[in-house]
Design a protein around this motif. Structure first.
Motif, mmCIF file in Angstrom:
data_model
loop_
_atom_site.group_PDB
_atom_site.id
_atom_site.type_symbol
_atom_site.label_atom_id
_atom_site.label_comp_id
_atom_site.label_asym_id
_atom_site.label_seq_id
_atom_site.Cartn_x
_atom_site.Cartn_y
_atom_site.Cartn_z
ATOM 1 N N VAL A 1 -6.074 -13.597 21.403
ATOM 2 C CA VAL A 1 -6.486 -12.189 21.279
ATOM 3 C C VAL A 1 -7.359 -11.988 20.038
ATOM 4 C CG1 VAL A 1 -5.658 -9.812 21.245
ATOM 5 C CG2 VAL A 1 -4.241 -11.595 22.219
ATOM 6 N N GLU A 2 -6.913 -12.579 18.911
ATOM 7 C CA GLU A 2 -7.628 -12.338 17.659
ATOM 8 C C GLU A 2 -9.045 -12.915 17.711
ATOM 9 O OE1 GLU A 2 -5.833 -13.734 14.090
ATOM 10 O OE2 GLU A 2 -7.062 -12.359 12.918
ATOM 11 N N ALA A 3 -9.144 -14.138 18.253
ATOM 12 C CA ALA A 3 -10.470 -14.762 18.347
ATOM 13 C C ALA A 3 -11.396 -13.913 19.216
ATOM 14 C CB ALA A 3 -10.333 -16.170 18.908
ATOM 15 N N SER B 1 -0.788 -10.929 8.424
ATOM 16 C CA SER B 1 -1.785 -11.999 8.553
ATOM 17 C C SER B 1 -1.977 -12.486 9.974
ATOM 18 C CB SER B 1 -1.385 -13.193 7.687
ATOM 19 O OG SER B 1 -1.202 -12.780 6.371
ATOM 20 N N SER B 2 -1.108 -12.076 10.902
ATOM 21 C CA SER B 2 -1.240 -12.644 12.240
ATOM 22 C C SER B 2 -1.402 -11.605 13.345
ATOM 23 C CB SER B 2 -0.044 -13.552 12.544
ATOM 24 O OG SER B 2 1.133 -12.873 12.246
ATOM 25 N N VAL B 3 -1.028 -10.353 13.096
ATOM 26 C CA VAL B 3 -1.194 -9.343 14.156
ATOM 27 C C VAL B 3 -2.691 -9.044 14.311
ATOM 28 C CG1 VAL B 3 -0.702 -6.961 14.849
ATOM 29 C CG2 VAL B 3 1.078 -8.349 13.780
ATOM 30 N N PRO B 4 -3.233 -9.254 15.504
ATOM 31 C CA PRO B 4 -4.675 -9.048 15.687
ATOM 32 C C PRO B 4 -5.119 -7.656 15.249
ATOM 33 C CG PRO B 4 -3.715 -10.056 17.633
ATOM 34 C CD PRO B 4 -2.577 -9.682 16.749
ATOM 35 N N GLY B 5 -6.218 -7.600 14.567
ATOM 36 C CA GLY B 5 -6.726 -6.315 14.066
ATOM 37 C C GLY B 5 -6.304 -6.111 12.625
ATOM 38 N N THR C 1 2.251 -18.462 10.851
ATOM 39 C CA THR C 1 1.994 -19.499 11.859
ATOM 40 C C THR C 1 2.862 -19.279 13.095
ATOM 41 O OG1 THR C 1 1.522 -21.000 10.054
ATOM 42 C CG2 THR C 1 1.847 -21.996 12.209
ATOM 43 N N ILE C 2 4.146 -18.959 12.871
ATOM 44 C CA ILE C 2 5.059 -18.760 14.010
ATOM 45 C C ILE C 2 4.587 -17.554 14.849
ATOM 46 C CG2 ILE C 2 7.422 -18.076 14.637
ATOM 47 C CD1 ILE C 2 8.322 -19.722 12.114
ATOM 48 N N ILE C 3 4.257 -16.447 14.172
ATOM 49 C CA ILE C 3 3.808 -15.248 14.917
ATOM 50 C C ILE C 3 2.494 -15.548 15.651
ATOM 51 C CG2 ILE C 3 3.100 -12.814 14.731
ATOM 52 C CD1 ILE C 3 4.973 -12.535 12.352
ATOM 53 N N ASN C 4 1.609 -16.293 14.975
ATOM 54 C CA ASN C 4 0.342 -16.667 15.619
ATOM 55 C C ASN C 4 0.576 -17.446 16.905
ATOM 56 O OD1 ASN C 4 -2.020 -15.763 14.436
ATOM 57 N ND2 ASN C 4 -1.834 -17.161 12.716
ATOM 58 N N VAL C 5 1.502 -18.421 16.830
ATOM 59 C CA VAL C 5 1.787 -19.247 18.013
ATOM 60 C C VAL C 5 2.390 -18.384 19.116
ATOM 61 C CG1 VAL C 5 3.218 -21.147 18.877
ATOM 62 C CG2 VAL C 5 2.016 -21.397 16.704
ATOM 63 N N LEU C 6 3.313 -17.485 18.726
ATOM 64 C CA LEU C 6 3.944 -16.607 19.726
ATOM 65 C C LEU C 6 2.901 -15.716 20.407
ATOM 66 C CD1 LEU C 6 7.235 -15.508 17.894
ATOM 67 C CD2 LEU C 6 7.003 -17.083 19.818
ATOM 68 N N ILE C 7 1.991 -15.167 19.603
ATOM 69 C CA ILE C 7 0.938 -14.302 20.177
ATOM 70 C C ILE C 7 0.024 -15.120 21.091
ATOM 71 C CG2 ILE C 7 -1.149 -12.964 19.588
ATOM 72 C CD1 ILE C 7 0.371 -11.917 17.144
ATOM 73 N N LEU C 8 -0.281 -16.342 20.635
ATOM 74 C CA LEU C 8 -1.159 -17.229 21.404
ATOM 75 C C LEU C 8 -0.537 -17.584 22.754
ATOM 76 C CD1 LEU C 8 -3.888 -18.442 20.515
ATOM 77 C CD2 LEU C 8 -2.678 -20.549 20.002
ATOM 78 N N VAL C 9 0.775 -17.884 22.718
ATOM 79 C CA VAL C 9 1.474 -18.266 23.957
ATOM 80 C C VAL C 9 1.594 -17.058 24.887
ATOM 81 C CG1 VAL C 9 3.737 -18.972 24.845
ATOM 82 C CG2 VAL C 9 2.732 -20.181 22.905
#
Lengths: 168, 178
Positions: B94-96, B22-26, B81-89
């Motif tokens: 990237v996903e957006a 659910s959080s890895v872009p793509g 949520t945690i993976i999303n925040v880590l990717i965002l930081v």
């Protein structure tokens, strides 16, 4: 009213709220844009909400795309007519081949379109999604009622033994 | 008779898979189709749990499916949520950006076909840019977690119940037809 019927009614109510939200988002867009925006936001994590791939009411798109709308509305319709066909309760689950019947049209529509063999349209998305939504409740509802009945009896037996120990 | 294995371990594994999907872009675009990644996470939880059961243990019950789905959904919401925040930081939104590139193509095609007015296209572009700017906001992250905590368990429970209907041992009375 039996316990199974109560579980069924609660599920039907939740499903009505879910599908109601999908339709209310566009209906409230003009009169209550803040509420409408919150509703759109609620459905955002589960659907791309692309305008071109969605049904519209009064020029506003549904809160989810045509495929998702059809799945949820199909689920709701099947749930609503379920008591006319079967008695809500644990037990009677259809044969597994019906899952394939439900899933294959949607997978074909998605993958043939993805690889350029066929042009997916609002109609094909709605029909394939609707078939999936119509079949799934016949599998999920009996299992859900059975599960909640089991959990209830486990909870009651634990509660009974707790009170017995307390009385000693 | 032996006791059934712990559901927590299976829920943690399935929750981690749901969170990653659910959080890895793509890959996360799979959830654009009615949370398919989350549904399948529920089915996976049920399948893994069934694999753990031996003949000396009590049989798989529908209540196991319900509890597994619930646990996997909650863990999946937190993991995502945690993976999303880590990717965002680490990498930024990237996903957006990925969604933006896809939507841009669709908008360009619609502009060529004339199925959307230039005003509407500009408005949509503005909304996408705004969502990229807002991606890192705490209110967005906690709002997303709140919605995920409601939505993910619903879909993982449905997935696990469907998995139970698929993987349960054949029973003689299963004759209903939809």
């Amino acid at each position: 009213m039996t316990f199974a019927t109560r579980v069924y009614l609660v599920l039907l109510l939740l499903c009505t709220v879910w599908c109601g939200g999908i339709l209310l988002a566009p209906l409230l867009a003009a009169s209550a844009p803040e509420v409408s925006s919150v509703l759109y936001r609620c459905y955002e994590p589960i659907c791309h909400q692309l305008d071109a791939r969605s049904f519209h009411i009064g020029g506003e798109k549904y809160a989810v795309c045509a495929r998702c709308s059809s799945i949820y509305l199909g689920f709701f319709v099947a749930l609503a007519v379920y008591p006319l066909l079967f008695r809500p309760g644990p037990g009677s689950i259809p044969q597994r081949t019906w899952i394939a019947v439900a899933v294959v049209p949607m997978l074909l529509d998605v993958f043939l379109s993805l690889f350029g063999f066929h042009q997916s349209t609002l109609f094909t998305r709605a029909v394939s999604g609707g078939v999936f939504g119509l079949v799934i409740p016949f599998f999920v509802l009996p299992v859900l009622i059975e599960a909640i009945t089991q959990l209830r009896s486990q909870f009651l037996s634990r509660g009974g033994s707790f009170h017995a120990r307390k009385a000693q | 008779m032996l006791e059934k294995p712990s559901k927590l371990r299976i829920a943690l594994i399935s929750g981690a898979v749901i969170g990653a999907v659910s959080s890895v872009p793509g890959i996360s675009l799979i959830n654009c189709c009615c949370c398919a990644g989350v549904w399948l996470g529920g089915v996976l939880a049920l399948y893994l749990y069934k694999q753990q059961l031996t003949e000396e243990m009590p049989p798989l019950e529908s209540s196991d499916a319900l509890m597994l789905g619930l646990m996997a959904g909650v863990i999946g919401a937190f993991t995502a949520t945690i993976i999303n925040v880590l990717i965002l930081v680490t990498f930024g939104p990237v996903e957006a950006e990925l969604v933006k590139s896809i939507v841009e193509k669709v908008l360009d095609r619609m502009a060529e076909q004339g199925s959307m007015t230039p005003d509407m296209i500009d408005m949509l572009r503005g909304q996408i840019d705004q969502s990229i700017k807002d991606a890192g906001r705490a209110s967005n992250i906690f709002g997303g977690l709140f919605i995920a905590l409601i939505v993910y368990p619903i879909f993982t429970i449905l997935g696990a119940l469907l998995g139970f209907a698929i993987f349960r041992p054949k029973m003689p009375q299963t004759t209903a037809t939809p």
